[in-house]
Design an enzyme around this catalytic site. Structure first.
Site, mmCIF file in Angstrom:
data_model
loop_
_atom_site.group_PDB
_atom_site.id
_atom_site.type_symbol
_atom_site.label_atom_id
_atom_site.label_comp_id
_atom_site.label_asym_id
_atom_site.label_seq_id
_atom_site.Cartn_x
_atom_site.Cartn_y
_atom_site.Cartn_z
ATOM 1 N N HIS A 446 65.029 56.348 70.825
ATOM 2 C CA HIS A 446 66.020 57.450 70.198
ATOM 3 C C HIS A 446 65.519 57.967 68.887
ATOM 4 O O HIS A 446 65.787 59.089 68.407
ATOM 5 C CB HIS A 446 67.502 56.802 69.935
ATOM 6 C CG HIS A 446 68.017 57.161 71.259
ATOM 7 N ND1 HIS A 446 68.136 56.083 72.270
ATOM 8 C CD2 HIS A 446 68.484 58.142 71.959
ATOM 9 C CE1 HIS A 446 69.123 56.364 73.388
ATOM 10 N NE2 HIS A 446 69.161 57.874 73.059
ATOM 11 N N ARG A 553 74.754 64.861 71.329
ATOM 12 C CA ARG A 553 74.825 63.200 71.221
ATOM 13 C C ARG A 553 75.913 63.244 70.111
ATOM 14 O O ARG A 553 75.739 62.494 69.103
ATOM 15 C CB ARG A 553 73.484 62.682 70.866
ATOM 16 C CG ARG A 553 72.530 62.775 72.065
ATOM 17 C CD ARG A 553 71.200 62.096 71.674
ATOM 18 N NE ARG A 553 70.404 61.850 72.805
ATOM 19 C CZ ARG A 553 69.281 62.739 73.059
ATOM 20 N NH1 ARG A 553 69.016 63.813 72.200
ATOM 21 N NH2 ARG A 553 68.324 62.518 74.015
ATOM 22 N N ARG A 589 78.634 65.399 75.025
ATOM 23 C CA ARG A 589 78.569 64.174 75.747
ATOM 24 C C ARG A 589 79.459 63.285 75.028
ATOM 25 O O ARG A 589 79.219 63.146 74.007
ATOM 26 C CB ARG A 589 77.088 63.678 75.838
ATOM 27 C CG ARG A 589 76.969 62.406 76.591
ATOM 28 C CD ARG A 589 75.561 61.922 76.609
ATOM 29 N NE ARG A 589 75.144 61.393 75.382
ATOM 30 C CZ ARG A 589 73.859 60.952 75.502
ATOM 31 N NH1 ARG A 589 73.007 61.118 76.492
ATOM 32 N NH2 ARG A 589 73.322 60.707 74.310
ATOM 33 N N GLU A 688 71.366 59.587 85.277
ATOM 34 C CA GLU A 688 70.458 58.993 84.314
ATOM 35 C C GLU A 688 70.336 57.404 84.829
ATOM 36 O O GLU A 688 69.581 56.656 84.415
ATOM 37 C CB GLU A 688 70.725 58.866 82.931
ATOM 38 C CG GLU A 688 72.055 58.464 82.496
ATOM 39 C CD GLU A 688 72.311 58.804 81.033
ATOM 40 O OE1 GLU A 688 71.161 58.838 80.330
ATOM 41 O OE2 GLU A 688 73.086 58.704 80.543
ATOM 42 N N ASN A 711 65.076 60.305 80.255
ATOM 43 C CA ASN A 711 64.760 59.221 79.575
ATOM 44 C C ASN A 711 65.187 57.979 79.989
ATOM 45 O O ASN A 711 64.534 57.120 80.468
ATOM 46 C CB ASN A 711 65.207 59.332 77.987
ATOM 47 C CG ASN A 711 65.022 60.576 77.400
ATOM 48 O OD1 ASN A 711 64.032 61.358 77.874
ATOM 49 N ND2 ASN A 711 65.802 61.178 76.488
ATOM 50 N N ASP A 712 66.385 57.943 80.240
ATOM 51 C CA ASP A 712 67.197 56.680 80.846
ATOM 52 C C ASP A 712 66.746 56.531 82.281
ATOM 53 O O ASP A 712 66.436 55.321 82.882
ATOM 54 C CB ASP A 712 68.474 56.711 80.785
ATOM 55 C CG ASP A 712 68.880 56.110 79.354
ATOM 56 O OD1 ASP A 712 68.355 55.071 79.079
ATOM 57 O OD2 ASP A 712 69.915 56.798 78.671
ATOM 58 N N ARG A 722 62.269 52.039 77.589
ATOM 59 C CA ARG A 722 61.737 53.281 77.020
ATOM 60 C C ARG A 722 61.286 53.072 75.490
ATOM 61 O O ARG A 722 60.643 53.910 74.984
ATOM 62 C CB ARG A 722 63.005 54.313 77.009
ATOM 63 C CG ARG A 722 64.189 53.896 76.262
ATOM 64 C CD ARG A 722 65.390 54.817 76.683
ATOM 65 N NE ARG A 722 65.610 55.945 75.709
ATOM 66 C CZ ARG A 722 66.642 56.834 75.739
ATOM 67 N NH1 ARG A 722 67.654 56.687 76.923
ATOM 68 N NH2 ARG A 722 66.447 57.886 75.021
ATOM 69 N N CYS A 759 68.432 67.198 80.526
ATOM 70 C CA CYS A 759 68.572 67.293 78.879
ATOM 71 C C CYS A 759 67.703 65.953 78.510
ATOM 72 O O CYS A 759 67.650 65.720 77.291
ATOM 73 C CB CYS A 759 69.947 66.939 78.428
ATOM 74 S SG CYS A 759 70.799 65.595 79.291
HETATM 75 C C1 PEP Z 1 68.455 60.582 78.638
HETATM 76 O O1 PEP Z 1 68.499 59.325 78.886
HETATM 77 O O2 PEP Z 1 67.440 61.359 79.131
HETATM 78 C C2 PEP Z 1 69.199 61.345 77.614
HETATM 79 C C3 PEP Z 1 69.312 62.596 77.574
HETATM 80 O O3 PEP Z 1 70.237 60.453 76.976
HETATM 81 P P1 PEP Z 1 69.718 59.308 75.679
HETATM 82 O O4 PEP Z 1 68.403 59.958 75.447
HETATM 83 O O5 PEP Z 1 70.707 59.962 74.742
HETATM 84 O O6 PEP Z 1 69.800 58.073 76.270
HETATM 85 MG MG MG Z 2 70.508 58.460 78.401
#
Ligand code: PEP
Ligand code: MG
Length: 828
Positions: A446, A553, A589, A688, A711-712, A722, A759
């Site tokens: 993050h 977020r 979100r 995700e 990402n997740d 990650r 996203c």
């Molecule tokens: C993701 O997981 O791809 C996402 C956009 O959410 P975050 O990065 O806030 O976990």
């Molecule tokens: Mg995520």
């Protein structure tokens, strides 16, 4: 007149002797005692700081004679000498005479104006009369008495071979080993400097360098055992596995580092040159309060230290997992510093004598300790002052109730840190942060995401960065290549500065390009949104050409606070965003805390695997009040804009239904209360969690839209954290397994007539844009600075061509092959 100091393990013995001497010399001799230690439960012992204070209280140019009982009294007295100025040290004499007889004889000699030498001589001859009188009756000593039984000192001499000397990590192992012998007094001597082997602070500030010889002295019940253990440790190079510096970083290093560079993972593009600012290595301003209750302040401090120690244990566990035990050892040294007996005694003494608050006493001692490190000869060891300040700051944060103290930059700088969590990153002032370099973290952690959103060049996963980039050193950074220049020469500085200028100009040009829509050559329009964290990000998003917000977020509103924001506070923020965005779509979100985004007010028990724990929607459903308050605020604000609502981390149909039920109830309440909200607001989920992909058909039947969080999704599909630089190759969204999951999700969504966006960070990678368009994504949302490049690719693309690219990419069997293929596509 010569002063006399009495050092005894027993406070009662010391003051009794003081009484006796004062009777004999009528109080004419400057006399002070240092007896026992300030621990009501275990008062027997000696304390170097008490000895120092006693010496200073009777010191004059005539000198001071110190008499001690035995064992550690000698060592404490020797340590106390270290704390005196060199002029004072010359006039203080440690007297080998027996305590009672010697002190009486010494006091008498001092009272008649004898010099320090005469007082010493008199004291040493004090037993003569006794021996003469009863000499014949003295028992013979037993034949074979071991040194430690006799309270004698045993010694060991060692040569330190470690390239960086007894620096923080080996020093920590040495001190930990010494602390395993609680009733044995152990000291380390280097030249004429003596340190308590159980004090990390004292051992590290001895400044032991490669090739130095040290003597370890022990006395007490297991002196020989302790020395044997320390010898074994020394034979193992104090646990430093390699005697040569470790090889460069693991992780996905884009470019091998030249000799004058460090390589890491590119996390946010751009070039920077400027002074390094060590994150956490600065102490905040602290107000000194007087008239405080020493016992209450001591209790507060102990609670803060214990909380800081728990926090360090979590860091050690994370560091061990992500970078290895060797790297984690530096934090073990931090933890030992928190338990350092000398440091704590020193703070306690200040609390007792000055009656100041815990913050002020702690700060004073930390600053003095850091100064001692700064005075060392060796540059590497001098740089350890930053470790002391880091520990100091950690405790001050806890004293302030867990909120991090302000990290203030006075000039534009490159922030260097072992790790930056999202709230640390969010609090950096973008106007003063030229770049970010961290030892830990992956490209989708993050903090890396935030750096990209803020347009700050960043390199993460740079092994050894914090030690190699000292405070104030001029350094260079290239966030696109993942390279750091620790000591750029003039030509390199010129070259990097030129590239920075070019990068800034390109940013300007990109903003203009970004205003055009993203329509393929054959007319397919892809919605392009920005990922934001709050109202401050809206102008930047619009500047770069965002058509909407694909991901708000909301958790960033919750991160830097001791209590959650109230419904009204949240409402104000959401409404402001709605108004700034006007007609444009904003996907809000709901709270995604947990994982790497803990908040102080949700008192979660520590989780072994927080990313697999109570996170996102799971946490919201477990804390219904927190969730309900947020839903009310979002719904109320929906009246002012064009909102869609999205739940994070949904893995099951039941989870969506439970969350949806909360929304239904809140809508009902608002209706009944006549509060306006957007009754037609769509509700969707992030895809995700792999289970959501597996049941995407079922979920698609219930929700209004999907947004794929790569990402997740990547970290869970690939079982690769990650934020872990060591598995960055695995946590790559171009992995075939991840691409198939995306493909499956899009197909299910379209089969069920709902739209699907993305996203996750993959959405902002222009290399992947043809593939994503070809897979059929309806919307892409990304960090604002990435928008122009992605739009440019879309405009140069035909839809049919994109479909063929996606088909081909799905056939490839490795992330490397996909990246290479997309590279070829880009090259045309
Ligand atoms: C993701 O997981 O791809 C996402 C956009 O959410 P975050 O990065 O806030 O976990
Ligand atoms: Mg995520």
């Amino acid at each position: 007149m010569v002063g006399i100091v009495l050092v005894s393990h027993s406070a009662t013995l010391a003051s009794g002797l003081e009484e006796l001497i004062n009777q004999m010399v009528q109080g004419q001799v400057p006399l002070a005692s240092a007896g026992g230690i300030d621990d009501p439960e275990n008062p027997i012992g000696t304390d170097a700081f008490k000895v120092q204070a006693a010496i200073e209280s009777v010191y004059s140019d005539d000198g001071v004679v110190v008499l001690m009982d035995l064992g550690s009294a000698l060592l404490s007295a020797e340590t106390a000498l270290e704390f005196l100025s060199p002029e004072q040290q010359e006039k203080v004499y440690l007297c080998p005479a027996p305590l009672v007889e010697g002190a009486l004889a010494a006091a008498v000699q001092a009272s008649v104006g004898g010099s320090a030498e005469q007082v010493m001589a008199e004291a040493q001859g004090a037993l003569a009369a006794k021996i003469e009188q009863i000499g014949g009756a003295l028992p013979e000593p037993p034949a074979a008495v071991s040194p430690q039984q006799a309270g004698e000192i045993v010694e060991l001499t060692l040569t330190v071979e470690n390239p960086l000397g007894l620096h923080a990590r080996p020093a920590a192992r040495f001190v930990s080993a010494a602390n395993r012998y609680p009733s044995t007094d152990i000291r380390v001597l280097k030249g004429d400097r003596l340190a308590n082997a159980k004090s990390i602070n004292q051992v590290a500030t001895l400044g032991v360098r490669q090739g130095d010889t040290i003597t370890v002295r022990a006395s007490g019940p297991d002196a020989e055992g302790a020395l044997a253990a320390l010898k074994t440790l020394a034979d193992d190079n104090f646990g430093d596995r390699e005697l040569e510096p470790a090889p460069a970083a693991v992780g996905r290093i884009v470019q091998a580092a030249a000799d004058n560079q460090l390589a890491g993972i590119p996390a946010s593009p751009g070039v920077a040159v400027g002074p390094a600012a060590q994150f956490r290595a600065r102490l905040p301003q602290v107000e000194t309060l007087t008239g405080c209750d020493p016992a209450a302040e001591w209790k507060r401090l102990q609670a803060a230290i214990s909380a800081a120690s728990d926090e360090l244990q979590a860091v050690i566990a994370r560091m061990t997992r992500q970078a290895g035990a060797n790297e984690a050892a530096i934090f073990e040294a931090h933890d030992l510093l928190l338990k350092d007996p000398d440091l704590l005694d020193s703070v306690r003494q200040r609390l007792d004598t000055q009656q100041i608050n815990a913050e002020a006493a702690w700060l004073q001692v930390i600053e003095e300790t850091a100064d001692r490190f700064r005075a060392l000869e060796d540059a590497y060891q001098r740089a350890r002052a930053a470790d002391v300040l880091d520990v100091g700051r950690r405790v001050l944060d806890r004293l302030a109730g867990g909120l991090p103290a302000e990290f203030v930059l006075s000039e534009p700088s490159i922030v260097v840190a072992v790790d930056l969590n999202p709230s640390d990153t969010a609090r950096l002032d973008p106007a003063l942060v030229l770049g970010i370099c961290t030892e830990l973290g992956g490209a989708t952690s993050h903090s890396a995401i935030l750096a990209r959103a803020l347009g700050i060049p960043a390199v993460v996963g740079v092994e050894g960065a914090a030690a190699a980039l000292p405070e104030g050193a001029l350094i260079g950074l290239d966030g696109s290549q993942g390279l750091i220049w620790p000591r750029p020469d003039e030509a390199e500085i010129r070259e990097l500065s030129g590239r920075r200028e070019a990068w800034l100009d390109e940013q300007q040009r990109q903003k203009e390009v970004g205003r055009e829509p993203a329509v393929t050559a054959d007319g397919l329009r892809v919605e392009i949104g920005a990922n934001i964290g709050g109202p401050n990000d809206v102008p930047v998003a619009l500047e770069y050409g965002a058509e909407g917000v694909g991901l708000l977020r909301t958790e960033f509103l919750f991160l830097q606070r001791e209590t959650p924001p109230t419904e009204d506070e949240q409402y104000e923020v959401y409404r402001t965003i709605a108004e700034l965005m006007g007609e444009r779509l904003v996907i809000v979100r709901t709270l995604d805390i947990g994982g790497d985004k803990p908040v102080p007010f949700v008192d979660l028990d520590p989780e072994d695997n927080p990313f697999l724990g109570l996170r996102g929607i799971r946490l919201c459903l477990a804390y219904p009040d927190l969730f309900r308050t947020q839903i009310r605020a979002i719904l109320r604000a929906s009246a002012a804009g064009n909102f869609k609502l999205m739940f994070p981390m949904v893995g099951l149909v039941e989870e969506f239904r439970a969350a949806r039920a909360v929304v239904d109830r809140v809508q009902q309440e608002l209706l009944e209360a006549g509060v306006p909200f957007d009754e037609a607001m769509e509700i969707g989920i992030m895809v995700e969690v792999p289970s959501a992909v597996a049941v995407a058909d079922q979920l698609a039947g219930e929700v209004d839209f999907f947004s794929i969080g790569t990402n997740d999704l990547t970290q869970y599909v690939m079982a690769a954290d990650r934020g872990n630089a060591r598995v960055a190759d695995l946590a790559d969204a171009l992995q075939p397994a991840v691409l198939r999951m995306i493909h499956q999700t899009v197909e299910q969504a379209h089969d069920h007539g709902i739209w699907v966006g993305m996203c996750g960070e993959l959405a902002g990678n222009p290399l992947a844009t043809p593939l994503l368009v070809g897979l059929g994504l309806d919307e892409l949302s990304m960090s604002a600075p990435q928008i122009p490049a992605v739009k440019e690719v879309i405009r140069g693309l035909a839809d049919s061509q994109a479909e063929a690219i996606a088909r081909r990419a799905l056939e490839l069997d490795s992330a490397g092959a996909v990246a290479a293929y997309l590279g070829e596509v880009k090259a045309g």
